[in-house]
Design an enzyme around this catalytic site. Structure first.
Site, mmCIF file in Angstrom:
data_model
loop_
_atom_site.group_PDB
_atom_site.id
_atom_site.type_symbol
_atom_site.label_atom_id
_atom_site.label_comp_id
_atom_site.label_asym_id
_atom_site.label_seq_id
_atom_site.Cartn_x
_atom_site.Cartn_y
_atom_site.Cartn_z
ATOM 1 N N GLY A 24 0.792 -1.221 0.000
ATOM 2 C CA GLY A 24 0.000 0.000 0.000
ATOM 3 C C GLY A 24 0.818 1.262 0.000
ATOM 4 O O GLY A 24 0.455 2.238 0.660
ATOM 5 N N SER A 26 1.439 3.563 -2.346
ATOM 6 C CA SER A 26 1.259 4.517 -3.440
ATOM 7 C C SER A 26 0.944 5.926 -2.964
ATOM 8 O O SER A 26 0.943 6.868 -3.758
ATOM 9 C CB SER A 26 0.144 4.038 -4.390
ATOM 10 N N ARG A 27 0.690 6.091 -1.679
ATOM 11 C CA ARG A 27 0.379 7.417 -1.128
ATOM 12 C C ARG A 27 0.552 7.375 0.394
ATOM 13 O O ARG A 27 0.830 6.327 0.964
ATOM 14 C CB ARG A 27 -1.054 7.840 -1.484
ATOM 15 N N GLY A 28 0.383 8.501 1.033
ATOM 16 C CA GLY A 28 0.320 8.560 2.486
ATOM 17 C C GLY A 28 1.579 8.114 3.198
ATOM 18 O O GLY A 28 2.707 8.368 2.761
ATOM 19 N N ILE A 29 1.400 7.420 4.315
ATOM 20 C CA ILE A 29 2.520 7.019 5.150
ATOM 21 C C ILE A 29 3.431 6.045 4.410
ATOM 22 O O ILE A 29 4.661 6.141 4.496
ATOM 23 C CB ILE A 29 2.010 6.401 6.468
ATOM 24 N N GLY A 30 2.862 5.101 3.674
ATOM 25 C CA GLY A 30 3.685 4.137 2.947
ATOM 26 C C GLY A 30 4.610 4.810 1.955
ATOM 27 O O GLY A 30 5.801 4.468 1.865
ATOM 28 N N ASP A 81 -2.976 -6.885 -4.966
ATOM 29 C CA ASP A 81 -3.807 -6.816 -3.771
ATOM 30 C C ASP A 81 -3.168 -7.667 -2.681
ATOM 31 O O ASP A 81 -2.889 -8.852 -2.895
ATOM 32 C CB ASP A 81 -5.204 -7.350 -4.115
ATOM 33 N N TYR A 175 -12.788 -2.448 13.933
ATOM 34 C CA TYR A 175 -11.486 -1.879 13.582
ATOM 35 C C TYR A 175 -10.441 -2.222 14.637
ATOM 36 O O TYR A 175 -9.296 -2.557 14.310
ATOM 37 C CB TYR A 175 -11.605 -0.365 13.430
#
Length: 285
Positions: A24, A26-30, A81, A175
């Site tokens: 994951g 492709s954006r954000g924290i990763g 995925d 969650y």
């Protein structure tokens, strides 16, 4: 402790020449973790679902790979995925073939739904269980043969400390179970793999982080004003991943804790809101 800027985090140690497999990313924290590693010249394999641009999401696995190369790293973009056995196996095999192995696994992919039990659909429950729990377990499991060949192997999972205060289960049980199961993976694998010298740790932010997941929440733009930039987690991850794997395992780190150990005591440079606005604490702490 001395006070230094966030850009100085981990200056004494480097990920040069090491290969990271990030879910994951492709954006954000990763992506932030990937870009911090790229500054050292690291190799980064990104396994993410977003291969085509989407109106509601910024970036794709291919634009992320371009940013990694521009930052000085080497990148391999894998559209896949983390719930798929074949996709995870292919990403591990591609890392071995392209870069000669895996030194670091970052379990970053995660789904979030803070609904109460009455309101949470079983489809969303299954999504969180499959991505957060099964995906993290499988990515670590499939990477083990390659990690055992590394001189300093690490598994880092973005999950919280195992805080069994009833409030967190009562607030959003579905969650909480999904994120705590990721933390149980850290607890169990750290014990199982300690003789192999594979470090297994979790990392969690002390405050909200300005990502699409936060901005897409109800009142997300206001929440983002009280969040920090993903760079704080990336700098903390860099610090953990450049420590000795045999001396750093079985920990549930927070970003502030790690950076304080690195000598960083002023975190204001990471704030994404207006100057002077205090960051909003994250959940589970």
């Amino acid at each position: 402790m001395r006070t230094v800027s966030g850009s100085e985090a981990g200056v004494r140690r480097s990920l040069t020449g090491r290969t990271l497999l990030i879910s994951g990313g492709s954006r954000g924290i990763g992506l932030a973790i990937a870009l911090r590693a790229a500054q050292d010249g690291a190799n980064v394999v990104l396994l993410a679902k977003t291969g085509e641009p989407r109106p509601s999401l910024e970036g794709t696995v291919f634009t992320a790979a371009e940013q990694i190369r521009a930052a000085g790293g080497h990148a391999l973009a894998m559209v896949g995925d983390v719930r798929s056995d074949d996709d995870v196996a292919n990403a591990v095999a591609a890392a071995d073939t392209t870069f000669g192995g895996i030194d670091v696994v970052v379990n970053n992919a995660s789904a979030i739904d803070l609904s109460t039990t009455d309101q949470l659909s079983m489809k969303r429950y299954d999504l969180m269980a499959d991505i957060n729990v099964r995906g993290a377990f499988m990515l670590a499991k499939f990477s083990l043969p390659s990690l055992r060949r590394s001189a300093n192997p690490h598994i880092l999972t973005l999950s919280p400390p195992l805080n069994l205060a009833p409030r967190w289960a009562g607030a959003h049980l579905g969650y909480t179970m999904a994120k705590y199961a990721m933390s149980l993976i850290t607890l169990g694998l750290a014990e199982e793999l300690k003789e192999d010298g594979i470090a297994v740790n979790s990392l969690w932010p002390c405050t909200l982080i300005n990502t699409a997941a936060v901005r897409n929440m109800p009142d997300g733009e206001r929440l983002a004003e009280g969040a920090r930039r993903p760079d704080i987690v990336a700098d903390a991850a860099h610090a953990v991943l450049t420590r000795s794997s045999r001396e750093t395992t079985g920990n549930f780190f927070t970003d502030e804790q790690v950076l304080a150990e690195e000598g960083i005591t002023d975190f204001t440079a990471y704030n994404s809101g207006a100057p002077g606005s205090p960051p909003v604490p994250d959940i589970f702490l």
